[in-house]
Each structure stands twice: as C-alpha cells, then as structure tokens.
Design a protein around this motif. Structure first.
Motif, PDB file in Angstrom:
ATOM      1  N   PHE A 187       2.816   8.878   1.727  1.00 19.26           N
ATOM      2  CA  PHE A 187       1.474   8.309   1.556  1.00 19.26           C
ATOM      3  C   PHE A 187       0.741   9.073   0.452  1.00 19.26           C
ATOM      4  O   PHE A 187       0.889  10.284   0.333  1.00 19.26           O
ATOM      5  CB  PHE A 187       0.654   8.447   2.845  1.00 19.26           C
ATOM      6  N   TYR A 209      -3.241   9.719  -0.954  1.00 20.75           N
ATOM      7  CA  TYR A 209      -4.670   9.570  -0.707  1.00 20.75           C
ATOM      8  C   TYR A 209      -5.440  10.239  -1.840  1.00 20.75           C
ATOM      9  O   TYR A 209      -4.990  11.224  -2.426  1.00 20.75           O
ATOM     10  CB  TYR A 209      -5.089  10.242   0.610  1.00 20.75           C
ATOM     11  N   GLN A 262      -9.094  12.077  -2.571  1.00 21.57           N
ATOM     12  CA  GLN A 262     -10.312  12.624  -1.988  1.00 21.57           C
ATOM     13  C   GLN A 262     -11.294  12.917  -3.117  1.00 21.57           C
ATOM     14  O   GLN A 262     -11.065  13.798  -3.931  1.00 21.57           O
ATOM     15  CB  GLN A 262     -10.044  13.893  -1.170  1.00 21.57           C
ATOM     16  N   PHE A 290     -12.035  10.201   1.868  1.00 21.77           N
ATOM     17  CA  PHE A 290     -10.624   9.926   1.615  1.00 21.77           C
ATOM     18  C   PHE A 290     -10.440   8.434   1.373  1.00 21.77           C
ATOM     19  O   PHE A 290     -10.938   7.608   2.133  1.00 21.77           O
ATOM     20  CB  PHE A 290      -9.766  10.320   2.818  1.00 21.77           C
ATOM     21  N   PHE A 328      -7.288   5.726   0.879  1.00 21.25           N
ATOM     22  CA  PHE A 328      -5.856   5.445   0.890  1.00 21.25           C
ATOM     23  C   PHE A 328      -5.478   4.725  -0.398  1.00 21.25           C
ATOM     24  O   PHE A 328      -6.166   3.793  -0.828  1.00 21.25           O
ATOM     25  CB  PHE A 328      -5.514   4.579   2.098  1.00 21.25           C
ATOM     26  N   SER A 348       1.480   3.546   0.226  1.00 17.19           N
ATOM     27  CA  SER A 348       2.490   4.168   1.070  1.00 17.19           C
ATOM     28  C   SER A 348       3.868   3.600   0.752  1.00 17.19           C
ATOM     29  O   SER A 348       3.989   2.467   0.261  1.00 17.19           O
ATOM     30  CB  SER A 348       2.162   3.968   2.555  1.00 17.19           C
ATOM     31  N   PHE A 384       5.307   0.147   0.848  1.00 15.25           N
ATOM     32  CA  PHE A 384       5.023  -0.363   2.185  1.00 15.25           C
ATOM     33  C   PHE A 384       3.632  -1.003   2.228  1.00 15.25           C
ATOM     34  O   PHE A 384       3.441  -2.039   2.820  1.00 15.25           O
ATOM     35  CB  PHE A 384       5.125   0.779   3.180  1.00 15.25           C
ATOM     36  N   ASP A 385       2.694  -0.332   1.603  1.00 12.37           N
ATOM     37  CA  ASP A 385       1.315  -0.827   1.606  1.00 12.37           C
ATOM     38  C   ASP A 385       0.655  -0.324   0.334  1.00 12.37           C
ATOM     39  O   ASP A 385       0.582   0.886   0.135  1.00 12.37           O
ATOM     40  CB  ASP A 385       0.581  -0.312   2.844  1.00 12.37           C
ATOM     41  N   THR A 409      -2.436  -1.627  -0.761  1.00  9.19           N
ATOM     42  CA  THR A 409      -3.745  -2.268  -0.762  1.00  9.19           C
ATOM     43  C   THR A 409      -4.847  -1.410  -1.365  1.00  9.19           C
ATOM     44  O   THR A 409      -5.875  -1.923  -1.762  1.00  9.19           O
ATOM     45  CB  THR A 409      -4.162  -2.658   0.669  1.00  9.19           C
ATOM     46  N   PHE A 421      -3.898  13.767  -2.567  1.00  6.59           N
ATOM     47  CA  PHE A 421      -3.024  14.304  -1.530  1.00  6.59           C
ATOM     48  C   PHE A 421      -1.836  13.374  -1.317  1.00  6.59           C
ATOM     49  O   PHE A 421      -1.979  12.151  -1.267  1.00  6.59           O
ATOM     50  CB  PHE A 421      -3.765  14.442  -0.199  1.00  6.59           C
ATOM     51  N   GLY A 431       5.684   7.419  10.479  1.00  9.48           N
ATOM     52  CA  GLY A 431       4.462   6.695  10.138  1.00  9.48           C
ATOM     53  C   GLY A 431       3.296   7.067  11.018  1.00  9.48           C
ATOM     54  O   GLY A 431       2.188   6.626  10.786  1.00  9.48           O
ATOM     55  N   TYR A 432       3.511   7.924  12.048  1.00 12.36           N
ATOM     56  CA  TYR A 432       2.415   8.261  12.944  1.00 12.36           C
ATOM     57  C   TYR A 432       2.111   9.745  13.026  1.00 12.36           C
ATOM     58  O   TYR A 432       1.207  10.139  13.707  1.00 12.36           O
ATOM     59  CB  TYR A 432       2.707   7.735  14.356  1.00 12.36           C
TER      60      TYR A 432
END
Lengths: 116, 112
Positions: free
Chosen positions: B33, B35, B37, B43, B45, B48, B55-56, B58, B91, B98-99
C-alpha cells in the motif's frame, strides 16, 4: 462513505496519569478491524493496538487498552501510567473486513503531550 | 527482513522535475500500500497492490502519479512533473493478508 473521526486535536497528561483518546467511526459493515497507531516525531508509524469487530472483548496491550462500543461506533484508547515516551500523534484507523482491498481509513489524529 | 524498507529517506525536487520513491516490502507479504501524509498530518490512500497486480488505485492522481510492483524488484511510486502540493511524506506498507500492516519509515518529498 466510511469515516473515522477524532474530535480531540490535542491532549496533554501528566506523567504516570491516565488519558483517554476518543475515536468514532461510521460504517454500514458488520465485519471490520480497528487500529490505533502511534506516530512519534520520527514519523514512524507504530501499531499500538488492534480490535476485530466480531470480538466483544476489549483489546489490551500492556498499558494500552481500548473501550470498543460497537453499537455506538466508538473506539477509544486508554493509556495508563503515561510515560514521556508516549508523547506522539495518535491515529485511529479502520479497515472494512468484507473482502475489500484492506485500505486503511484514518482519523485526523490527536497530538498527545505527556508532561513531566 | 522484517522491515519495510523505503528509499530515499529524503528527496528534494524542483517544481516540474520527476520524483521516484522505492519500497521493498517484507518478504512473503503479498499486499503493498502507498499513502501520502501531507503537512496537516492527514493520510491519503494512493494505491494498493496484490503481488504485482494493482488492487485498488482509487486514490491515485492518474495524470502525474504512477506505481509498479514488479517481481524481484522494489515497488516504486513515480511522480512526473512534481508540484508544490506534492510535498509530503509518502509511506509504504506491506501486509500478508490485507488486514495487518507494517509501515516503512517513509520518504519525505520536498518540492521547491
């Protein structure tokens, strides 16, 4: 939209005392994860504590514990016996657990100052 | 190793120049991922990956930002034609599932 709100931009506490940082979130999901991260001046992101929404028991890590109120969508962090090294910015964060991308949604952060 | 390695730690670019940031995830972590800041500590996003696949995305400003995770290479985040507003700490984080994340120490980008 899923949101995380930290309503206390700044907090201070005397060394050895207890402080509670507030966090609320908004989601329609039933399966999710909540986190508190500590960011000291070095900017390193350090995981403090994690809570799975399906677990009723509040997570605890040494001096750090949470008060997880699922119905109220509240996830506060309690720091006991505060130490000077706890001075940092604290972020509450949320991940939707329903099979999405694992994207963390962060709150705005709370700056905690521990005073000697 | 057990850390997410981000390089460089600091990067200064003139407005309009290209910036490229690198991230070596923890071995065995299949999710990466990115990010951003910004100075207000918020933060955002960006993107990913699951292994080398997006994966994402957006959160990516697609006009100037691009990212890759290729096999046997560090992941990269590239900003073409940097703007003053791109000044931030970037970052990278990796996760096996994923969690649960491990964050790198960040790259501070200053655009002057």
């Amino acid at each position: 939209a899923q949101t995380v709100t930290q309503s206390q931009p700044e907090m201070s506490v005397q060394e050895a005392e207890t402080v509670t940082l507030s966090c609320t979130y908004d989601t329609s999901e039933s399966n999710y994860y909540l986190f508190w991260y500590k960011q000291p001046p070095s900017r390193q992101m350090i995981l403090v504590i994690r809570q799975e929404a399906y677990k009723q028991q509040n997570a605890t890590e040494n001096r750090f514990s949470v008060n997880f109120q699922k119905a109220a969508k509240s996830f506060s962090l309690k720091i006991s016996d505060s130490q000077l090294g706890d001075t940092a910015m604290y972020f509450c964060a949320f991940i939707d657990g329903s099979g999405n991308t694992g994207k963390l949604i962060f709150g705005q952060g709370t700056t905690l100052q521990v005073k000697p | 190793g057990e850390e997410v390695a981000q390089t460089p730690k600091h990067l200064v670019r003139g407005e309009g120049q290209k910036a490229k940031l690198y991230c070596a995830p923890i071995k065995g972590h299949s999710y990466v991922f990115w990010y951003q800041q910004v100075l207000k500590n918020e933060f955002k996003f960006l993107i990913s990956f699951q292994n080398e696949n997006v994966f994402d995305e957006t959160g990516m400003p697609k006009e100037r930002f691009s990212a890759k995770c290729l096999p046997n290479s560090p992941c990269s985040l590239e900003i073409q034609a940097t703007k003053l507003e791109d000044s931030a700490v970037y970052f990278c984080a990796s996760s096996p599932s994923g969690y649960g994340y491990t964050f790198g120490s960040g790259t501070r980008l200053t655009v002057v």
